[in-house]
Design an enzyme around this catalytic site. Structure first.
Site, mmCIF file in Angstrom:
data_model
loop_
_atom_site.group_PDB
_atom_site.id
_atom_site.type_symbol
_atom_site.label_atom_id
_atom_site.label_comp_id
_atom_site.label_asym_id
_atom_site.label_seq_id
_atom_site.Cartn_x
_atom_site.Cartn_y
_atom_site.Cartn_z
ATOM 1 C CG HIS A 189 -12.871 8.784 14.345
ATOM 2 N ND1 HIS A 189 -12.925 7.525 14.879
ATOM 3 C CD2 HIS A 189 -14.079 9.040 13.811
ATOM 4 C CE1 HIS A 189 -14.140 7.023 14.651
ATOM 5 N NE2 HIS A 189 -14.850 7.918 14.007
ATOM 6 C CG ASP A 225 -18.905 14.543 10.581
ATOM 7 O OD1 ASP A 225 -18.557 13.996 11.643
ATOM 8 O OD2 ASP A 225 -19.935 14.247 9.964
HETATM 9 C C1 SDX Z 1 -18.241 11.169 14.218
HETATM 10 O O1 SDX Z 1 -17.282 7.182 16.917
HETATM 11 C C2 SDX Z 1 -17.587 7.245 15.670
HETATM 12 O O2 SDX Z 1 -17.401 6.290 14.902
HETATM 13 C C3 SDX Z 1 -18.201 8.543 15.213
HETATM 14 C C4 SDX Z 1 -18.438 8.727 13.731
HETATM 15 C C5 SDX Z 1 -19.498 7.774 13.204
HETATM 16 O O3 SDX Z 1 -19.495 7.514 11.996
HETATM 17 O O4 SDX Z 1 -20.410 7.388 13.987
HETATM 18 O O5 SDX Z 1 -17.228 8.504 13.041
HETATM 19 C C6 SDX Z 1 -18.953 10.136 13.425
HETATM 20 O O6 SDX Z 1 -18.711 11.504 15.282
HETATM 21 C C7 SDX Z 1 -16.937 11.709 13.706
HETATM 22 C C8 SDX Z 1 -16.298 12.743 14.678
HETATM 23 C C9 SDX Z 1 -16.984 14.074 14.449
HETATM 24 N N1 SDX Z 1 -16.552 15.053 15.493
HETATM 25 C C10 SDX Z 1 -15.744 16.061 15.178
HETATM 26 O O7 SDX Z 1 -15.221 16.236 14.079
HETATM 27 C C11 SDX Z 1 -15.528 17.044 16.312
HETATM 28 C C12 SDX Z 1 -14.028 17.364 16.451
HETATM 29 N N2 SDX Z 1 -13.357 16.193 16.927
HETATM 30 C C13 SDX Z 1 -13.099 16.024 18.342
HETATM 31 O O8 SDX Z 1 -14.085 16.542 19.164
HETATM 32 C C14 SDX Z 1 -12.540 14.654 18.711
HETATM 33 O O9 SDX Z 1 -11.563 14.369 17.817
HETATM 34 C C15 SDX Z 1 -13.488 13.479 18.810
HETATM 35 C C16 SDX Z 1 -14.637 13.750 19.725
HETATM 36 C C17 SDX Z 1 -14.000 13.099 17.459
HETATM 37 C C18 SDX Z 1 -12.689 12.313 19.390
HETATM 38 O O10 SDX Z 1 -12.311 12.673 20.661
HETATM 39 P P1 SDX Z 1 -11.493 11.651 21.614
HETATM 40 O O11 SDX Z 1 -11.262 10.351 20.978
HETATM 41 O O12 SDX Z 1 -12.151 11.660 22.932
HETATM 42 O O13 SDX Z 1 -10.081 12.307 21.628
HETATM 43 P P2 SDX Z 1 -9.611 13.313 22.747
HETATM 44 O O14 SDX Z 1 -10.683 14.327 22.962
HETATM 45 O O15 SDX Z 1 -9.119 12.506 23.903
HETATM 46 O O16 SDX Z 1 -8.388 14.066 22.022
HETATM 47 C C19 SDX Z 1 -7.076 13.555 22.113
HETATM 48 C C20 SDX Z 1 -6.198 14.807 21.957
HETATM 49 C C21 SDX Z 1 -6.574 15.919 22.927
HETATM 50 O O17 SDX Z 1 -5.398 16.704 23.101
HETATM 51 P P3 SDX Z 1 -4.478 16.439 24.463
HETATM 52 O O18 SDX Z 1 -5.402 16.595 25.643
HETATM 53 O O19 SDX Z 1 -3.947 15.012 24.314
HETATM 54 O O20 SDX Z 1 -3.395 17.469 24.381
HETATM 55 O O21 SDX Z 1 -6.402 15.366 20.642
HETATM 56 C C22 SDX Z 1 -6.953 16.679 20.767
HETATM 57 C C23 SDX Z 1 -7.552 16.770 22.160
HETATM 58 O O22 SDX Z 1 -7.563 18.135 22.611
HETATM 59 N N3 SDX Z 1 -7.998 16.795 19.736
HETATM 60 C C24 SDX Z 1 -8.197 17.868 18.990
HETATM 61 C C25 SDX Z 1 -9.243 17.530 18.120
HETATM 62 N N4 SDX Z 1 -9.660 16.278 18.377
HETATM 63 C C26 SDX Z 1 -8.887 15.829 19.386
HETATM 64 N N5 SDX Z 1 -7.599 19.089 18.979
HETATM 65 C C27 SDX Z 1 -8.044 19.964 18.057
HETATM 66 N N6 SDX Z 1 -9.061 19.713 17.173
HETATM 67 C C28 SDX Z 1 -9.676 18.508 17.180
HETATM 68 N N7 SDX Z 1 -10.656 18.247 16.338
#
Ligand code: SDX
Length: 428
Positions: A305, A363
């Site tokens: 998140h 989710d």
């Molecule tokens: C919702 O914003 C809100 O409030 C949203 C929400 C709401 O109520 O409105 O809460 C609803 O959208 C919840 C999120 C649902 N999405 C998912 O579950 C999809 C999986 N999650 C990711 O795509 C991700 O965690 C996000 C999009 C939710 C957040 O992404 P960020 O904040 O941009 O984080 P990032 O992509 O910069 O990740 C930081 C690191 C990265 O690794 P490095 O490059 O530092 O090595 O964490 C890793 C990412 O690769 N990472 C994950 C991961 N999420 C982040 N690695 C594996 N699996 C994951 N799910």
């Protein structure tokens, strides 16, 4: 005495006023930065940028806390119900018994759609994703409800708000019925909001259908947990659309479109599909490895998140609700729930997830409950959208009534071709 932050660059120094927040970080007001220092700030994804001042919702990402108008989500999920929370989010205070009865009556009497709208549904293919239908029909509301599109009229804003909160369940239920070839079921005024939605989804004209109160309570709780969430992607989309003075239905349709993405509201569908693909606990390590592999676009859906760097408090409530609902339905040994729990356990012990503070989000468990209720995965995001409609509307109204707000128009850092003269084709 206003506190300030000092920024110096290129021989110039500017004092930027600091605005204090009730909860969360204070903010540096940079509105005069460009005029005085001739620079922009750079923050793709707005990880360190406040787009507005808001009084509606607060998230403490480190503590894993979510407040609706100051009330903790776990207390509201246990003690309140969705329409009372809609009142709280819209008007800022918990209603008296009389205010609540009046609000619930107003919502109940706006649940029907204009009869002509059913033909709009019939223009879609039967296999259209329900989110495509919901997005189209919500936008089309501006063609049916002309008397509540003037955003400058507070009464029309109020009517549009009531209409959308009341009608989204009908629109989502009819999108579902259309996709399975069953007749539309009209809303009923004798049912509460969550029961009415379940009845419109699962009743058929041929026989009486009684909504299971356990499922109605679980659905109401799911709606509560999804109602609002600060300036997330879809809410920011609604605010930006609203800043151009677009009509309220068009703004909410824009929010629906943004929510559909698998990185946002589409994650609940993607998460259940992922859990089903994993299938059994012995395949979890294979998927954990893929999630950690930078060359593999796969991510653990329902994990991570932007703001929560601790447990998403909604995920905790949802996990308890999944245990309760599946237990009461006699399917506590649901294989998907077992895989979800084992995946959560393994991931939370893995250094990759610990180092990046990746926890289950809202989710991760919601789809398991919705699946147990009988919904196809394609209906998970429409249910998120109908639940979030009140949050989008509350934020949209706050934006319109905020004297500091103006049309949203971000700038950029241009890194394209430097100025150059046109060359004739013969000279290229
Ligand atoms: C919702 O914003 C809100 O409030 C949203 C929400 C709401 O109520 O409105 O809460 C609803 O959208 C919840 C999120 C649902 N999405 C998912 O579950 C999809 C999986 N999650 C990711 O795509 C991700 O965690 C996000 C999009 C939710 C957040 O992404 P960020 O904040 O941009 O984080 P990032 O992509 O910069 O990740 C930081 C690191 C990265 O690794 P490095 O490059 O530092 O090595 O964490 C890793 C990412 O690769 N990472 C994950 C991961 N999420 C982040 N690695 C594996 N699996 C994951 N799910």
């Amino acid at each position: 005495m206003t506190e300030t932050a000092t920024l110096s660059y290129n021989g110039k120094t500017v004092e930027l006023p600091v605005r204090h927040s009730v909860h969360g970080p204070d903010v540096v007001d940079i509105r005069k930065l460009y005029a005085e220092l001739d620079v922009f700030t750079y923050d793709p994804g707005f990880t360190s940028t406040a787009s507005c001042s808001s009084t509606i919702t607060f998230i403490d990402g480190d503590k894993g806390e979510l407040l609706y108008r100051g009330y903790p989500i776990d207390q509201l999920a246990e003690k309140s119900h969705y329409l009372e929370i809609c009142y709280l989010l819209l008007y800022g205070e918990l209603p008296t018994a009389t205010q609540l009865e009046d609000f619930e009556n107003r919502i109940t009497r706006h649940t029907m759609l204009h009869e002509q709208m059913q033909y709009f549904f019939r223009g879609f293919r039967r296999d259209a994703h329900p989110m495509a239908i919901v997005c189209g029909v919500v936008g089309a509301m501006s063609a049916f409800y002309h008397d509540s599109t003037d955003i400058g009229d507070p009464w029309q804003r109020e009517v549009a708000s009531i209409r959308m909160i009341a009608k989204l369940p009908t629109i989502c239920a009819w999108a579902y019925k259309y996709s399975i070839g069953q007749p539309f079921i009209y809303p009923r005024n004798d049912l509460d909001y969550a029961s009415n939605f379940l009845h419109m989804c699962f009743a058929i004209p041929c026989e009486e259908y009684t909504v299971d109160p356990i499922l109605a309570r679980a659905m109401d709780r799911i709606m509560t947990l999804h109602a609002d969430h600060e300036q997330n992607a879809s809410t920011s989309t609604v605010r930006l659309a609203g800043s151009s003075e677009a009509n309220p239905f068009a703004c909410i349709a824009a929010g629906v479109a943004c929510l559909w993405g698998p990185a946002h509201g589409g994650a609940n569908q993607a998460c259940l599909e992922m859990l089903r693909e994993i299938g059994t606990p012995d395949r979890i390590p294979e998927f954990i490895a893929r999630a950690k592999d930078k060359d593999d676009p796969f991510r653990l859906m329902g994990f991570g998140h932007r703001v929560y760097k601790n447990f998403d408090p909604r995920a905790k409530v949802m996990k308890d609700s999944a245990d309760e609902v599946l237990g009461l339905l006699g399917i506590e040994n649901n294989p998907t729930l077992q895989v979800a729990k084992e995946l959560e356990k393994i991931a939370l012990e893995d250094e990759y997830f610990i180092a990046r503070k990746l926890y289950p989000n809202v989710d991760f468990y919601s789809g398991i409950i919705l699946d147990a209720m009988g919904f196809p995965t394609s209906m998970f995001t429409p249910i998120f959208a109908l639940s979030r409609t009140v949050g989008w509307i509350a934020q949209w109204k706050e934006m319109i009534e905020d004297k500091e707000q103006k049309i949203g128009r971000p700038r950029q850092s241009y890194i394209g071709a430097a100025r150059r003269d046109y060359t004739d084709v013969e000279a290229r």
